[in-house]
Every structure is written in structure tokens, then in C-alpha cells.
Design a protein around this motif. Sequence first.
Motif, PDB file in Angstrom:
ATOM      1  N   LEU A 182     -13.352  18.582  69.738  1.00 38.37           N
ATOM      2  CA  LEU A 182     -13.977  19.887  69.550  1.00 38.37           C
ATOM      3  C   LEU A 182     -13.831  20.364  68.108  1.00 38.37           C
ATOM      4  O   LEU A 182     -12.759  20.265  67.508  1.00 38.37           O
ATOM      5  CB  LEU A 182     -13.336  20.912  70.484  1.00 38.37           C
ATOM      6  CG  LEU A 182     -13.753  20.849  71.952  1.00 38.37           C
ATOM      7  CD1 LEU A 182     -13.017  21.928  72.735  1.00 38.37           C
ATOM      8  CD2 LEU A 182     -15.252  21.032  72.105  1.00 38.37           C
ATOM      9  N   LYS A 201     -15.835  23.527  65.295  1.00 39.63           N
ATOM     10  CA  LYS A 201     -16.422  24.859  65.413  1.00 39.63           C
ATOM     11  C   LYS A 201     -17.839  24.793  65.967  1.00 39.63           C
ATOM     12  O   LYS A 201     -18.509  23.758  65.900  1.00 39.63           O
ATOM     13  CB  LYS A 201     -16.388  25.585  64.077  1.00 39.63           C
ATOM     14  CG  LYS A 201     -17.212  24.975  62.973  1.00 39.63           C
ATOM     15  CD  LYS A 201     -17.030  25.796  61.704  1.00 39.63           C
ATOM     16  CE  LYS A 201     -17.882  25.249  60.557  1.00 39.63           C
ATOM     17  NZ  LYS A 201     -17.701  26.044  59.314  1.00 39.63           N
ATOM     18  N   ARG A 202     -18.293  25.930  66.494  1.00 36.27           N
ATOM     19  CA  ARG A 202     -19.503  25.967  67.322  1.00 36.27           C
ATOM     20  C   ARG A 202     -20.724  25.372  66.639  1.00 36.27           C
ATOM     21  O   ARG A 202     -21.437  24.562  67.252  1.00 36.27           O
ATOM     22  CB  ARG A 202     -19.808  27.412  67.732  1.00 36.27           C
ATOM     23  CG  ARG A 202     -20.968  27.510  68.724  1.00 36.27           C
ATOM     24  CD  ARG A 202     -21.255  28.942  69.097  1.00 36.27           C
ATOM     25  NE  ARG A 202     -21.785  29.702  67.970  1.00 36.27           N
ATOM     26  CZ  ARG A 202     -22.124  30.981  68.023  1.00 36.27           C
ATOM     27  NH1 ARG A 202     -21.942  31.665  69.136  1.00 36.27           N
ATOM     28  NH2 ARG A 202     -22.609  31.583  66.959  1.00 36.27           N
ATOM     29  N   GLU A 231     -22.644  22.012  68.149  1.00 34.25           N
ATOM     30  CA  GLU A 231     -24.031  22.123  68.598  1.00 34.25           C
ATOM     31  C   GLU A 231     -24.917  21.114  67.874  1.00 34.25           C
ATOM     32  O   GLU A 231     -25.802  20.495  68.486  1.00 34.25           O
ATOM     33  CB  GLU A 231     -24.540  23.545  68.386  1.00 34.25           C
ATOM     34  CG  GLU A 231     -23.900  24.554  69.343  1.00 34.25           C
ATOM     35  CD  GLU A 231     -24.435  25.961  69.187  1.00 34.25           C
ATOM     36  OE1 GLU A 231     -25.248  26.192  68.251  1.00 34.25           O
ATOM     37  OE2 GLU A 231     -24.063  26.839  69.990  1.00 34.25           O
ATOM     38  N   THR A 289     -15.505  25.827  74.419  1.00 38.39           N
ATOM     39  CA  THR A 289     -16.910  25.747  74.060  1.00 38.39           C
ATOM     40  C   THR A 289     -17.735  26.080  75.284  1.00 38.39           C
ATOM     41  O   THR A 289     -17.229  26.041  76.413  1.00 38.39           O
ATOM     42  CB  THR A 289     -17.267  24.349  73.529  1.00 38.39           C
ATOM     43  OG1 THR A 289     -18.571  24.388  72.934  1.00 38.39           O
ATOM     44  CG2 THR A 289     -17.255  23.312  74.649  1.00 38.39           C
TER      45      THR A 289
END
Length: 244
Positions: free
Chosen positions: A83, A85-86, A90, A117
Amino acid sequence: MIRLFVSADLAQGVALALDHGQSHYLTSVMRRDVGDEVLAFNGRDGEWRTAIEVAGKRGVILRPLVLERPQAFGPDVDLIVALVKRSRIETIVEKAAELGARRVRLAITERTNAERTRVERLSAIAAEAAEQTGRLDVPEIIEPVKLGKLIDGWEASRRLLFCDEAGDARPVLDALAGAASAPWAILIGPEGGFSPAERERLRNLPYATPASLGPRILRADTAAISALTLWQAAQGDWRGLEVS
């Protein structure tokens, strides 16, 4: 022609009611109306040419007319990514869908900075990318798990391309040269890299192939795109493509 991913079964003549979002997209954004044709797929029943039968305030109903392409799948390759950051996760999911990944598995490593997330949001991004690329399935987005747990439950027949940022592994194409065809997974670490303990365990796995992505330290999204591209060229459905 517009392509839509739907969850319902697809069969000739069986009416298909779209949800609010897709109905709005067809009628208000794309300005489609009764009689216009749309391609629909669900990852199971192939791609169908459909016609808009109803376009009203209550939504859109499609009527499947003919099967355009039978169901098919690309190579069985997972992308496992720690994971980040967003915005970057994405991007990774979008590009993984475009590049043909069968699944995207989200991992939590010792140096992972983000542990949450929105899987539903990532699944929507994957579906939009699949619609755009013409693929007949949508990659599954799998909830985050700790890397150790993921390894503990590993399926023995799946090979693992371990993208090792330490710099002492063979280049990816060299590492994959002559490798047997099999289900594969590609592992991309977090921005801070794998811990020494994680790296040692990964290098000792009998099914793992350590590989380098070059002399520069790459961000997770760049690494994922690069690794999937190289894997497709060496092991995936880019092999044997002829230039006319």
C-alpha cells in the motif's frame, strides 16, 4: 462503441437494467437514447452487442442482441503491491488493468506507511480501465493483508517475480529468460523498500525469482508498470506479436 462492465448475467434477449450511475452516464453524459447500441461484458459471458430499450428517469434497460466475442482471459498474473498513498495506488490499479493483470493483491509490509484503502473505489477504477482497453474481464482487487500472511498461504504452483530494489539481482528479462510457463505474481514493495528480514525471506522462497528493475530507484507506481510490461513481453500475451 461504448463498452460497459455489468455485474448481471448476459444472454440473448434477456433485459438488463443498469444502475443509476451507468444510466446517467449513457443518457446524460454520452447522450445515448433508445435504439443506440452499447457493448456490455461481465467477465463471464463474453461481450454482447446490446440496444437501449428504455431510457427514462427510472434508468436504462439494455437488450442483448448478439454475442460479439466469447469469454476469454489473459495470462494468469497477479500484481502484489504494498500500500502507498491514494493517488499512486489508484494509478497502479488502473495501469495493472490496462496491462492485463488478472488480480491486484494489496500487501502491508514492515515499511508500509498506509494501511487503509477503499477497495470498492479501486474496483471501480479497474472496471473503467477494462472498459477502455477492450479486455473481457476485470482484475479482482483483493483486500490488504500482511505480507507474511500472504506468503504463508501461497499456492505452490504460482511463481513469484520479486522486484528487489537492492540492486544485486539479475535484470528482469534475464531472470525470466527460459522460465517455464506458469501462473505468476509480481511483487512490488513500498516506497521505503523491503526490510532486511522481508528481503531475506523472499530471497529464500523456492518459488521466487529475484530481479532488478534497473540502476535507478523507482517509485511504486513506476516499478509496477515497468515490471508488468517486462513480464508481458517475456512471459505474457505480448510474446509472438508480429509487426505487419
